[in-house]
Design a protein around this motif. Sequence first.
Motif, short mmCIF file in Angstrom:
data_model
loop_
_atom_site.label_atom_id
_atom_site.label_comp_id
_atom_site.label_asym_id
_atom_site.label_seq_id
_atom_site.Cartn_x
_atom_site.Cartn_y
_atom_site.Cartn_z
N VAL A 23 50.44 30.45 53.91
CA VAL A 23 49.32 30.24 52.98
C VAL A 23 48.13 31.18 53.34
O VAL A 23 47.50 32.02 52.60
N THR A 24 47.73 31.24 54.68
CA THR A 24 46.92 31.83 55.18
C THR A 24 46.84 33.52 54.92
O THR A 24 45.90 34.10 54.38
N ALA A 25 47.97 33.91 54.98
CA ALA A 25 48.44 35.32 54.92
C ALA A 25 48.17 35.56 53.40
O ALA A 25 47.62 36.86 52.97
N ALA A 26 48.66 34.78 52.41
CA ALA A 26 48.44 35.01 51.03
C ALA A 26 47.01 34.83 50.70
O ALA A 26 46.53 35.80 49.77
N GLU A 27 46.26 33.94 51.09
CA GLU A 27 44.96 34.00 50.64
C GLU A 27 44.14 35.19 51.45
O GLU A 27 42.98 35.48 50.58
N LYS A 28 44.23 35.63 52.28
CA LYS A 28 43.60 36.64 52.79
C LYS A 28 44.02 38.09 51.91
O LYS A 28 43.03 38.66 51.76
N ARG A 29 45.20 38.07 51.83
CA ARG A 29 45.57 39.14 50.53
C ARG A 29 44.84 39.28 49.35
O ARG A 29 44.29 39.84 48.72
N ALA A 30 44.85 37.82 48.83
CA ALA A 30 43.95 37.55 47.63
C ALA A 30 42.46 38.01 47.90
O ALA A 30 41.87 38.46 46.75
N ALA A 31 41.94 37.48 48.95
CA ALA A 31 40.51 38.01 49.10
C ALA A 31 40.13 39.35 48.95
O ALA A 31 39.05 39.58 48.57
N GLY A 32 41.10 40.06 49.43
CA GLY A 32 40.87 41.45 49.66
C GLY A 32 41.12 42.45 48.27
O GLY A 32 41.10 43.63 48.17
N THR A 33 42.12 41.68 47.38
CA THR A 33 42.60 42.47 46.28
C THR A 33 41.65 42.32 44.83
O THR A 33 41.05 41.37 44.68
N SER A 34 41.94 43.51 44.26
CA SER A 34 40.94 43.53 43.19
C SER A 34 41.73 44.18 41.87
O SER A 34 42.91 44.69 41.85
N ALA A 35 41.54 43.68 40.69
CA ALA A 35 42.27 44.14 39.61
C ALA A 35 41.36 44.43 38.37
O ALA A 35 40.44 43.77 38.15
N TYR A 36 41.60 45.50 38.01
CA TYR A 36 40.78 46.28 36.87
C TYR A 36 41.70 46.63 35.85
O TYR A 36 43.06 47.01 35.89
N PHE A 37 41.13 46.32 34.51
CA PHE A 37 42.06 46.92 33.44
C PHE A 37 41.50 47.40 32.04
O PHE A 37 40.32 46.89 31.78
N TYR A 38 42.16 48.18 31.15
CA TYR A 38 41.64 48.78 30.08
C TYR A 38 42.44 48.10 28.91
O TYR A 38 43.88 47.90 29.34
N VAL A 39 41.93 47.60 27.86
CA VAL A 39 42.66 47.15 26.53
C VAL A 39 42.11 48.05 25.28
O VAL A 39 40.95 48.45 25.42
N ASP A 40 42.87 48.13 24.42
CA ASP A 40 42.46 48.90 23.47
C ASP A 40 41.37 48.15 22.38
O ASP A 40 40.66 48.53 21.75
N THR A 41 41.57 46.59 22.63
CA THR A 41 40.76 45.59 21.64
C THR A 41 40.75 44.49 22.56
O THR A 41 41.82 44.10 23.44
#
Length: 281
Positions: A145-163
């Motif tokens: 769980v700690t490994a997953a939460e550490k990875r989540a804390a550093g992860t970013s997600a960006y996205f483009y949509v047409d609408t």
Amino acid sequence: MSRHVAIVTDSTAYLPPRTMERHGITAVPLTVVLGDQALEEGTEISTRSLAQALQKRRSVTTSRPSPQVFAETYRKVAEAGATGIVSLHLSAELSGTHDAAVVAAREAPVPVRVVDTGMVAMALGFCALAAAEAAEAGGTVDEAVTAAEKRAAGTSAYFYVDTLDFLRRGGRIGAAQALFGSALAVKPLLQLQGGRIEPLEKVRTASKAIARLEEIVADRAGSAQVDIAVHHLAAHERAAALAERLRVRVPGLVDLHVSEVGAVIGAHTGPGLLGVVVSPR
């Protein structure tokens, strides 16, 4: 996978099947409701069918797995030898999947830790991989769980949509936020923040928006060792081209994944989606 700790996630993690098999990760499917048909993501509806339905403006909604589905999954995993389970899921701000898992975990035959990663797509997938790698190294449930939460804390997600219409219709972005991209010829860039989809920037054209997306990702990655995932819906050439540019621009790139999102995320973003996940190691 450790013989003691099993990793469960859901179908929106969009992990490659070979990767899931190699690490012993189990994915519980969400459901896409197309007209009057309820179809499991990953097995009963293709992204092409979804894109065609959206382009024809057919009714498309999504549904979380039931607690009973999670309960059956936990039972099978326990019968296969697990003495503990880490169950990692997409943001509770976007879906009731986490809540259904919590209900099922109360009656599971082995201890289950359910984690709201605040993520989705490969942002969630990278968390599941981190947990699986910790388990494979002999880690406990808490360590996974700690490994997953550490990875989540550093992860970013960006996205483009047409609408923003699909996100607005599905209730994943508010009407006021949808106005962010409603002006003629304005293309929205968004980000996952606090488990929610939030506006990031608005750009005048699709080409400029994608160029700006590339810049944001390159700046976020810096010189650190990172894994990157490029997602799309019905935009393979655009995704492949962006991935190749990022391969050149990101000096610390370790793994690069390019994949089309599944039907659940696609139903809320619409064709033309281009998303990038940056996950430092």
